[in-house]
Design an enzyme around this catalytic site. Structure first.
Site, PDB file in Angstrom:
ATOM      1  N   TYR A 103       0.818  -1.223   0.000  1.00  0.00           N
ATOM      2  CA  TYR A 103       0.000   0.000   0.000  1.00  0.00           C
ATOM      3  C   TYR A 103       0.850   1.270   0.000  1.00  0.00           C
ATOM      4  O   TYR A 103       0.331   2.362  -0.193  1.00  0.00           O
ATOM      5  CB  TYR A 103      -0.925   0.015   1.218  1.00  0.00           C
ATOM      6  CG  TYR A 103      -2.191  -0.785   1.039  1.00  0.00           C
ATOM      7  CD1 TYR A 103      -2.140  -2.159   0.877  1.00  0.00           C
ATOM      8  CD2 TYR A 103      -3.435  -0.161   1.004  1.00  0.00           C
ATOM      9  CE1 TYR A 103      -3.300  -2.902   0.695  1.00  0.00           C
ATOM     10  CE2 TYR A 103      -4.598  -0.892   0.819  1.00  0.00           C
ATOM     11  CZ  TYR A 103      -4.525  -2.258   0.676  1.00  0.00           C
ATOM     12  OH  TYR A 103      -5.665  -2.985   0.496  1.00  0.00           O
ATOM     13  N   LYS A 128       3.603 -15.061   3.628  1.00  0.00           N
ATOM     14  CA  LYS A 128       3.909 -15.977   2.518  1.00  0.00           C
ATOM     15  C   LYS A 128       5.420 -16.084   2.457  1.00  0.00           C
ATOM     16  O   LYS A 128       6.068 -15.684   1.486  1.00  0.00           O
ATOM     17  CB  LYS A 128       3.297 -15.404   1.225  1.00  0.00           C
ATOM     18  CG  LYS A 128       3.403 -16.293   0.014  1.00  0.00           C
ATOM     19  CD  LYS A 128       2.419 -17.447   0.024  1.00  0.00           C
ATOM     20  CE  LYS A 128       2.637 -18.324  -1.204  1.00  0.00           C
ATOM     21  NZ  LYS A 128       1.804 -19.546  -1.178  1.00  0.00           N
ATOM     22  N   ASP A 163      -2.253 -18.499   2.029  1.00  0.00           N
ATOM     23  CA  ASP A 163      -3.192 -19.336   1.256  1.00  0.00           C
ATOM     24  C   ASP A 163      -3.816 -20.391   2.166  1.00  0.00           C
ATOM     25  O   ASP A 163      -5.019 -20.659   2.102  1.00  0.00           O
ATOM     26  CB  ASP A 163      -2.529 -19.936   0.012  1.00  0.00           C
ATOM     27  CG  ASP A 163      -1.151 -20.536   0.271  1.00  0.00           C
ATOM     28  OD1 ASP A 163      -0.629 -20.412   1.399  1.00  0.00           O
ATOM     29  OD2 ASP A 163      -0.592 -21.138  -0.673  1.00  0.00           O
ATOM     30  N   ASP A 215      -5.939  -6.952   4.189  1.00  0.00           N
ATOM     31  CA  ASP A 215      -7.092  -6.469   3.443  1.00  0.00           C
ATOM     32  C   ASP A 215      -7.917  -7.646   2.930  1.00  0.00           C
ATOM     33  O   ASP A 215      -9.134  -7.707   3.117  1.00  0.00           O
ATOM     34  CB  ASP A 215      -6.614  -5.601   2.272  1.00  0.00           C
ATOM     35  CG  ASP A 215      -7.764  -5.156   1.404  1.00  0.00           C
ATOM     36  OD1 ASP A 215      -8.763  -4.658   1.967  1.00  0.00           O
ATOM     37  OD2 ASP A 215      -7.688  -5.316   0.166  1.00  0.00           O
ATOM     38  N   ASP A 232     -11.789  -9.440   4.394  1.00  0.00           N
ATOM     39  CA  ASP A 232     -13.026  -9.617   3.619  1.00  0.00           C
ATOM     40  C   ASP A 232     -13.514 -11.056   3.752  1.00  0.00           C
ATOM     41  O   ASP A 232     -14.707 -11.313   3.932  1.00  0.00           O
ATOM     42  CB  ASP A 232     -12.804  -9.273   2.134  1.00  0.00           C
ATOM     43  CG  ASP A 232     -13.182  -7.836   1.816  1.00  0.00           C
ATOM     44  OD1 ASP A 232     -13.139  -6.989   2.731  1.00  0.00           O
ATOM     45  OD2 ASP A 232     -13.523  -7.549   0.639  1.00  0.00           O
TER      46      ASP A 232
HETATM   47  C1  IPM Z   1     -10.461  -1.589   3.348  1.00  0.00           C
HETATM   48  C2  IPM Z   1     -10.687  -1.116   1.949  1.00  0.00           C
HETATM   49  C3  IPM Z   1      -9.564  -0.177   1.549  1.00  0.00           C
HETATM   50  C4  IPM Z   1      -8.274  -0.949   1.633  1.00  0.00           C
HETATM   51  C5  IPM Z   1      -9.711   0.459   0.175  1.00  0.00           C
HETATM   52  C6  IPM Z   1     -11.029   1.174   0.020  1.00  0.00           C
HETATM   53  C7  IPM Z   1      -8.559   1.375  -0.162  1.00  0.00           C
HETATM   54  O1  IPM Z   1     -10.790  -2.184   1.063  1.00  0.00           O
HETATM   55  O2  IPM Z   1     -10.453  -0.744   4.251  1.00  0.00           O
HETATM   56  O3  IPM Z   1     -10.283  -2.785   3.552  1.00  0.00           O
HETATM   57  O4  IPM Z   1      -7.871  -1.625   0.674  1.00  0.00           O
HETATM   58  O5  IPM Z   1      -7.642  -0.885   2.675  1.00  0.00           O
HETATM   59 MN    MN Z   2     -10.680  -4.109   2.035  1.00  0.00          MN
END
Ligand code: IPM
Ligand code: MN
Length: 343
Positions: free
Chosen positions: A137, A188, A221, A245, A249
């Protein structure tokens, strides 16, 4: 702790509703905070895709400097509708969200997960500590011969011993406070042999200071499989920015849905405000209909009030959310009311 115990002056919070469902979910979150008896002085900031399209500005230096003066920042969601090309990709992400994370030194992105009943991760309770200022990032890289057949694009990953170690130390401190006292490094290391090596050594070294915390290592993974097949194995996961990140999710999906996933972008050294936001995005497809799930925003606000010193109010909000977890299909305001009534 009540508002008074945390100090006599009302704490000041900058609220960035943002785009899409952002303002709607924050309305419920602030309703719940007030119902918990926490008095905050709120200042609204109009930032995000809408604001950018109207003014051409993402986040000015002046606004950023103002934000530094608050006790905390609460953010709903920013971003244009999917497929809308009026805002170039990365403009808001880099110019607003990542800029705040980097410039306010919010080096820990804390994302707690509790598997809701009926979800794959039912019974699981773990926290992801995502490094939040470095890795891929950081924006290292660039183009050579862009737009030609000989084009080259590089995107590096920046890992400083200082940045990794402070994040790892935060994760060990957190693990020490939790009943299970377990920490898992996710990386990794078999392929990313430079960054992975630095992370591994940082964890090994810091672990010496925490003999009471058991730690292990998973490749990223494999961690994806474990999150789906044995999510209860995890307590505290510490990982780099991009892995964090993606993993969060997935963790949100297996824990009942991203509608429940909260986050705290922390400046643990308290040299400035921390920022609290639901993990989900602006969801323009359901915006304005009053049916966005506000629970992720409500839990994010609970993390905020805890950070501000109102530990009891934060715990009560989280408890009330747990009691309301199965009413997720109601309207946003009905969910907000239900949580508020339980306080
Ligand atoms: C998160 C989001 C952000 C990230 C994006 C919107 C830049 O996906 O907060 O997880 O990748 O960190
Ligand atoms: Mn995210």
């Amino acid at each position: 702790m009540t508002g008074d115990e945390a100090g006599s002056r009302a704490q000041r919070v900058a609220v960035i509703g943002g785009d899409g469902i952002g303002p709607e979910v924050l309305r419920e979150a602030l309703k719940v905070v007030a119902a918990a008896g926490v008095v905050l002085e709120i200042t609204d900031y109009d930032l995000g895709a809408d604001h950018f399209l109207r003014t051409g500005e993402v986040l000015t230096d002046e606004t950023l400097d103002e934000l530094r003066g608050y006790d905390a920042i609460l953010l709903g969601a920013v971003g244009p509708p999917v497929g809308d090309n009026s805002v170039p990709p990365g403009t808001l992400e880099r110019g607003l969200l990542l800029r705040m994370r980097f410039e306010l030194d919010l080096y820990v992105n804390l994302r707690p997960f509790t598997g809701v009943p009926g979800s794959i991760a039912e019974g699981a309770d773990f926290v992801v500590v995502r490094e939040n200022t470095e890795g891929s990032y950081a924006g290292e890289g660039g183009f050579l011969r862009k737009g030609t057949p000989g084009e080259v694009a590089t995107q590096g990953s920046v890992n400083t011993r200082f940045g990794v170690e402070r994040c790892v130390r935060f994760a060990f401190d957190l693990a020490r406070e939790r009943p299970a006292r377990r920490l898992t490094l996710v990386h990794k290391t078999n392929v990313l042999t430079f960054a992975g090596d630095l992370w591994s050594r940082a964890v090994q070294d810091v672990a010496q200071e925490y003999p009471d915390v058991a730690w292990d290592y998973n490749h990223v993974d494999a961690a994806c499989i474990y999150l789906v097949e044995q999510p209860r194995r995890y307590d505290v996961i510490v990982t780099d920015n991009l892995f964090g990140d993606i993993l969060t999710d997935l963790a949100g999906a297996v824990s009942g849905g991203i509608g429940f996933a909260a986050s705290a972008n922390l400046n643990p050294d308290r040299t400035g405000p921390s920022m609290f936001e639901p993990v989900h995005g602006a969801a323009h497809d359901i915006a304005g209909q009053g049916r966005a799930n506000p629970l992720a925003a409500i839990v994010s606000a609970a993390l905020m009030v805890e950070h501000l010193g109102h530990l009891d109010a934060g715990a009560r909000i989280r408890e009330a959310v747990r009691a309301c977890i199965d009413i997720g299909s109601d309207s946003s305001s009905a969910i907000g009311d239900a949580v508020a009534e339980r306080l």
